[in-house]
Design a protein around this motif. Structure first.
Motif, PDB file in Angstrom:
ATOM      1  N   ALA A   2       0.826  -1.207   0.000  1.00 52.09           N
ATOM      2  CA  ALA A   2       0.000   0.000   0.000  1.00 52.09           C
ATOM      3  C   ALA A   2       0.862   1.260   0.000  1.00 52.09           C
ATOM      4  CB  ALA A   2      -0.923  -0.009   1.213  1.00 52.09           C
ATOM      5  N   ALA A   3       1.992   1.204   0.723  1.00 54.06           N
ATOM      6  CA  ALA A   3       2.867   2.377   0.778  1.00 54.06           C
ATOM      7  C   ALA A   3       3.457   2.687  -0.590  1.00 54.06           C
ATOM      8  CB  ALA A   3       3.980   2.140   1.799  1.00 54.06           C
ATOM      9  N   GLU A   4       3.815   1.644  -1.334  1.00 59.27           N
ATOM     10  CA  GLU A   4       4.449   1.866  -2.636  1.00 59.27           C
ATOM     11  C   GLU A   4       3.431   2.172  -3.727  1.00 59.27           C
ATOM     12  OE1 GLU A   4       8.563  -0.642  -1.918  1.00 59.27           O
ATOM     13  OE2 GLU A   4       6.938  -1.596  -3.014  1.00 59.27           O
ATOM     14  N   PHE A   5       2.164   2.065  -3.414  1.00 58.36           N
ATOM     15  CA  PHE A   5       1.147   2.575  -4.329  1.00 58.36           C
ATOM     16  C   PHE A   5       1.062   4.096  -4.275  1.00 58.36           C
ATOM     17  CE2 PHE A   5      -1.683  -1.493  -4.399  1.00 58.36           C
ATOM     18  CZ  PHE A   5      -0.703  -2.119  -5.157  1.00 58.36           C
ATOM     19  N   MET A   6       1.681   4.710  -3.251  1.00 64.44           N
ATOM     20  CA  MET A   6       1.570   6.150  -3.063  1.00 64.44           C
ATOM     21  C   MET A   6       2.634   6.882  -3.892  1.00 64.44           C
ATOM     22  SD  MET A   6       0.637   6.612   0.979  1.00 64.44           S
ATOM     23  CE  MET A   6       2.267   6.241   1.570  1.00 64.44           C
ATOM     24  N   GLY A   7       2.545   6.781  -5.176  1.00 68.71           N
ATOM     25  CA  GLY A   7       3.422   7.545  -6.048  1.00 68.71           C
ATOM     26  C   GLY A   7       4.872   7.120  -6.039  1.00 68.71           C
ATOM     27  N   ALA A   8       5.159   5.859  -5.727  1.00 72.10           N
ATOM     28  CA  ALA A   8       6.547   5.392  -5.723  1.00 72.10           C
ATOM     29  C   ALA A   8       7.042   5.195  -7.147  1.00 72.10           C
ATOM     30  CB  ALA A   8       6.657   4.082  -4.941  1.00 72.10           C
ATOM     31  N   SER A   9       8.327   5.421  -7.338  1.00 75.42           N
ATOM     32  CA  SER A   9       8.953   5.186  -8.640  1.00 75.42           C
ATOM     33  C   SER A   9       9.844   3.955  -8.626  1.00 75.42           C
ATOM     34  CB  SER A   9       9.782   6.401  -9.058  1.00 75.42           C
ATOM     35  OG  SER A   9      10.795   6.667  -8.105  1.00 75.42           O
ATOM     36  N   GLU A  10       9.963   3.296  -7.459  1.00 78.48           N
ATOM     37  CA  GLU A  10      10.728   2.065  -7.340  1.00 78.48           C
ATOM     38  C   GLU A  10      10.210   1.267  -6.160  1.00 78.48           C
ATOM     39  OE1 GLU A  10      14.517   3.961  -4.889  1.00 78.48           O
ATOM     40  OE2 GLU A  10      14.664   3.637  -7.049  1.00 78.48           O
ATOM     41  N   GLY A  11      10.487  -0.007  -6.172  1.00 80.11           N
ATOM     42  CA  GLY A  11       9.962  -0.914  -5.156  1.00 80.11           C
ATOM     43  C   GLY A  11       9.118  -1.996  -5.807  1.00 80.11           C
ATOM     44  N   LEU A  12       8.955  -3.101  -5.099  1.00 77.68           N
ATOM     45  CA  LEU A  12       8.183  -4.214  -5.656  1.00 77.68           C
ATOM     46  C   LEU A  12       6.712  -3.858  -5.807  1.00 77.68           C
ATOM     47  CD1 LEU A  12       9.812  -7.197  -3.731  1.00 77.68           C
ATOM     48  CD2 LEU A  12      10.156  -6.541  -6.115  1.00 77.68           C
ATOM     49  N   GLY A  13       6.188  -2.980  -4.943  1.00 78.87           N
ATOM     50  CA  GLY A  13       4.815  -2.510  -5.114  1.00 78.87           C
ATOM     51  C   GLY A  13       4.657  -1.716  -6.397  1.00 78.87           C
ATOM     52  N   TYR A  14       5.660  -0.896  -6.698  1.00 81.09           N
ATOM     53  CA  TYR A  14       5.643  -0.167  -7.973  1.00 81.09           C
ATOM     54  C   TYR A  14       5.697  -1.140  -9.143  1.00 81.09           C
ATOM     55  CZ  TYR A  14       7.565   2.304 -11.989  1.00 81.09           C
ATOM     56  OH  TYR A  14       7.785   2.781 -13.256  1.00 81.09           O
ATOM     57  N   LEU A  15       6.470  -2.226  -9.000  1.00 81.28           N
ATOM     58  CA  LEU A  15       6.552  -3.230 -10.064  1.00 81.28           C
ATOM     59  C   LEU A  15       5.189  -3.885 -10.290  1.00 81.28           C
ATOM     60  CD1 LEU A  15       8.690  -4.484 -11.954  1.00 81.28           C
ATOM     61  CD2 LEU A  15       8.990  -6.285 -10.252  1.00 81.28           C
ATOM     62  N   LEU A  16       4.434  -4.094  -9.213  1.00 82.73           N
ATOM     63  CA  LEU A  16       3.072  -4.631  -9.357  1.00 82.73           C
ATOM     64  C   LEU A  16       2.195  -3.686 -10.172  1.00 82.73           C
ATOM     65  CD1 LEU A  16       2.345  -5.914  -5.735  1.00 82.73           C
ATOM     66  CD2 LEU A  16       2.422  -7.328  -7.784  1.00 82.73           C
ATOM     67  N   VAL A  17       2.222  -2.400  -9.821  1.00 81.28           N
ATOM     68  CA  VAL A  17       1.403  -1.423 -10.533  1.00 81.28           C
ATOM     69  C   VAL A  17       1.843  -1.310 -11.990  1.00 81.28           C
ATOM     70  CG1 VAL A  17       0.725   1.007 -10.618  1.00 81.28           C
ATOM     71  CG2 VAL A  17       0.936  -0.146  -8.426  1.00 81.28           C
ATOM     72  N   ASP A  18       3.146  -1.317 -12.206  1.00 79.76           N
ATOM     73  CA  ASP A  18       3.658  -1.215 -13.572  1.00 79.76           C
ATOM     74  C   ASP A  18       3.211  -2.409 -14.417  1.00 79.76           C
ATOM     75  OD1 ASP A  18       5.515   0.093 -15.553  1.00 79.76           O
ATOM     76  OD2 ASP A  18       6.518  -1.845 -15.378  1.00 79.76           O
ATOM     77  N   GLY A  19       3.256  -3.609 -13.833  1.00 78.88           N
ATOM     78  CA  GLY A  19       2.794  -4.788 -14.558  1.00 78.88           C
ATOM     79  C   GLY A  19       1.317  -4.729 -14.869  1.00 78.88           C
ATOM     80  N   GLN A  20       0.527  -4.195 -13.937  1.00 75.13           N
ATOM     81  CA  GLN A  20      -0.912  -4.077 -14.173  1.00 75.13           C
ATOM     82  C   GLN A  20      -1.201  -3.054 -15.273  1.00 75.13           C
ATOM     83  OE1 GLN A  20      -2.938  -1.207 -12.632  1.00 75.13           O
ATOM     84  NE2 GLN A  20      -4.655  -1.938 -13.861  1.00 75.13           N
ATOM     85  N   GLN A  21      -0.517  -1.910 -15.241  1.00 76.46           N
ATOM     86  CA  GLN A  21      -0.755  -0.877 -16.239  1.00 76.46           C
ATOM     87  C   GLN A  21      -0.272  -1.290 -17.624  1.00 76.46           C
ATOM     88  OE1 GLN A  21       1.198   2.534 -14.519  1.00 76.46           O
ATOM     89  NE2 GLN A  21      -0.595   3.106 -13.293  1.00 76.46           N
TER      90      GLN A  21
END
Length: 278
Positions: free
Chosen positions: A216-235
């Motif tokens: 949830a923390a890396e969904f908050m506008g992160a540009s790196e991190g495994l959470g960002y990788l999840l969002v990037d894969g979804q988009q």
């Protein structure tokens, strides 16, 4: 029999339990791999033989290929270290606060009546509800992400420590008084050993929630991190990247938990239990 032979025999006898323990550990590790490896091989076979398309859930071979591509490009290490740093700092802050306030609530009735109602009410707030407030207070960068993780870690540690202290057997405390132990000696020799097992379980629970909250923390506008990788894969419509990030989370979480268990095992060496803790 010579002294050298006796010494060699004693060394061999001492080494035998160690070898048996290592074999038992190896068997436990192999047994733990049976389910994930079996599922992976089964899905790979289903895709290879045309029983499944593997479009939305790619086979393990494609996920491994994605891991290799991310590793070659340096993305994997960047995302992993960013996530680990956030979890480490958030876990440290949340665990320290949880131990401190949990100890206060467990030891003092006045502190418990003062703190516990408010903390229990705050615990019921969904994690995602903190996101806009932390962004408003701390900005969109690292501070808000670490704060969110610390909140996730704090509550299980607080509950575990407070509950462990309040559940200490009264007879143990009475024994300490009979032997006229000082207050510091009672804490050191009775209270700490009594609460350590449950405190370590609480820390493990907090660490697991730390990895959940970092998403949830890396969904908050992160540009790196495994959470960002999840969002990037979804988009980007790449389920292989999403699954690679999920597997990376699972591996990192298991590794962090194993390190915590190994680091705290000497503190529980005095225990005589029938079954080893997970």
């Amino acid at each position: 029999m010579t002294e050298a032979a006796l010494a060699e025999g004693s060394v061999g006898a001492a080494a035998a339990p160690a070898r048996a323990g290592n074999k038992q550990l190896d068997l436990r590790v192999l047994l733990g791999l049976v389910l994930p490896v079996g599922l992976a091989l089964g899905w790979e076979a289903a895709v290879r033989f045309g029983l499944a398309q593997g479009r939305l859930v790619p086979p393990p071979s494609r996920i491994l290929q994605t891991f290799a591509e991310l590793a070659r490009s340096g993305e994997l290490s960047t995302h992993v270290w960013a996530t680990l740093w956030r979890v480490a700092v958030g876990f440290g802050l949340g665990a320290a606060g949880g131990i401190l306030l949990g100890a206060l609530s467990g030891i003092s009735d006045t502190s418990r009546r003062l703190l516990d109602p408010t903390l229990q009410a705050l615990r019921a707030i969904p994690s995602i509800a903190w996101v806009p407030l932390f962004i408003l207070w701390l900005g969109i960068f690292e501070a808000s992400k670490v704060a969110l993780i610390a909140v996730g870690v704090f509550f299980p540690v607080y509950l575990g420590v407070a509950g462990a202290i309040m559940s200490v057997d009264r007879k143990l405390v009475e024994v300490g008084r009979v032997f006229r132990l000082s207050r510091s000696a009672q804490v050191r020799r009775i209270l700490l050993p009594a609460i350590l097992p449950e405190t370590i379980i609480a820390l493990r629970s907090g660490l697991g929630l730390g990895f959940m909250f970092v998403v949830a923390a890396e969904f908050m506008g992160a540009s790196e991190g495994l959470g960002y990788l999840l969002v990037d894969g979804q988009q980007m419509g790449k389920p292989d990247r999403i699954l690679a990030a999920i597997i990376a989370f699972a591996l990192l979480g298991k590794l962090a938990d194993a390190i915590l268990v190994a680091a705290t095992r000497p503190l529980l060496r005095w225990q005589d239990v029938s079954r080893e803790r997970l």
